[in-house]
Write a protein that holds these residues in place. Structure first.
Motif, PDB file in Angstrom:
ATOM      1  N   ALA A 249     -34.629  76.751 -86.175  1.00 28.48           N
ATOM      2  CA  ALA A 249     -36.052  76.517 -86.208  1.00 28.48           C
ATOM      3  C   ALA A 249     -36.312  75.283 -85.039  1.00 28.48           C
ATOM      4  O   ALA A 249     -36.872  75.321 -84.116  1.00 28.48           O
ATOM      5  N   GLY A 268     -39.805  79.351 -83.127  1.00 23.09           N
ATOM      6  CA  GLY A 268     -39.301  78.414 -83.896  1.00 23.09           C
ATOM      7  C   GLY A 268     -40.270  77.835 -84.912  1.00 23.09           C
ATOM      8  O   GLY A 268     -39.845  77.375 -85.904  1.00 23.09           O
ATOM      9  N   LEU A 271     -39.970  80.276 -87.888  1.00 26.79           N
ATOM     10  CA  LEU A 271     -38.614  80.083 -88.506  1.00 26.79           C
ATOM     11  C   LEU A 271     -38.527  78.896 -89.229  1.00 26.79           C
ATOM     12  O   LEU A 271     -37.562  78.911 -90.117  1.00 26.79           O
TER      13      LEU A 271
END
Length: 301
Positions: A249, A268, A271
């Motif tokens: 991430a 990102g 995540l």
């Protein structure tokens, strides 16, 4: 490492209050582990020596660099510089012993050779920007190449059966790529700050994208393996699963900013939350495990 990188990722996402909570948790865990390290060094030297030559010992380097990077993002450069010096000292002390006791085929923990090395790059490049030190950028770039070599050497002997039977540390296969992508993204920013626009800048920029793509592919493959061969029992090595998730991430958000790709930032941001969820689960599971172990010791006594 896991809680520290989750704190970094949350900071990059702009969720500062939640990031600082994870930073406090990470510092607390780091302090406990340092205490255990020193106690064994003084009171159980044989055990300390037997553990110091294993790849897992390099978590000390990686964790210190991750926390150092986070405090650098808070503007606490003096503490971050101290963390970098400590991490370099531990890296130099442990790496020869780890390499000298190398065994194969390799498993997930062996990728800590890459993770620890690239952790130095991440913190070094972060400080290069904060302290306006182009020379630190150059050194970090050289160490970055060394980290990639370490990854390639470990990967060449990696046992892919770990994707089916690994207890959690097999995720560091992706974690090594994730922190390498993060390091590359940090180097791009540091080179921009130094005004370096030559071919090394282009190579690192392209490398960041390629490494991140490989990391995301590995992340997906590992998730599929977890679904195909579930391993739901608690194992402390599951913390090695949370770390690559958070690192992916953070790397995705960093590379997105470095290359100017806003759409990549959203990946990102998404995540981050699986990494947070896994860390919460592991904190609860670890606490329950410690309580159960303590109760068992009490009954045995």
């Amino acid at each position: 490492m896991a809680t520290g990188i989750v704190s970094v990722a949350l900071h990059l996402a702009g969720i500062e209050w939640f990031s600082r909570i994870w930073l406090v948790i990470g510092i607390g865990i780091w302090a406990v582990l340092v205490g255990i390290f020193l106690w064994r060094l003084v009171g159980d030297r044989a055990r300390w020596e037997s553990e110091a030559d294993t790849p897992a010992a390099l978590t000390a380097v990686a964790a210190t660099t991750v926390l150092g990077t986070r405090v650098a993002l808070l503007g606490w450069e003096a503490i971050a510089v101290l963390a970098l010096c400590l991490a370099v000292l531990v890296w130099v002390s442990l790496m020869p012993a780890v390499i000298g006791h190398w065994t194969g085929p390799t498993v997930g923990a062996h990728f800590l050779l890459c993770v620890a090395t690239q952790g130095l790059v991440v913190l070094g490049a972060t400080l290069a920007v904060a302290l306006h030190k182009p020379s630190l950028t150059a050194v970090s770039g050289a160490v970055f190449v060394l980290g990639l070599i370490a990854y390639a050497v470990v990967f060449a002997r990696f046992s892919f059966v770990q994707f089916r039977v690994g207890a959690g540390d097999h995720w560091v296969c992706a974690g090594g790529l994730a922190i390498s992508a993060l390091a590359a993204g940090k180097l791009v920013v540091a080179m921009d700050a130094a005004g370096w626009n030559g071919w090394p800048h282009t190579v690192i920029r392209v490398g960041a994208v390629v490494i991140l793509a490989l990391d995301l592919a590995g992340y997906v493959a590992l998730v599929i393996c977890e679904m195909r061969w579930p391993r739901l029992g608690f194992d402390v090595r599951r913390w090695s699963t949370a770390f690559p998730m958070g690192m992916t991430a953070a790397a995705t958000i960093t590379v997105a900013a470095a290359i100017g790709a806003p759409w990549l930032r959203w990946i990102g941001l998404v995540l981050i939350w699986p990494a947070v969820a896994v860390c919460v689960i592991l904190l609860v599971a670890s606490a329950r495990h410690l309580v159960s172990a303590g109760a068992a010791d009490t009954r045995a006594g």
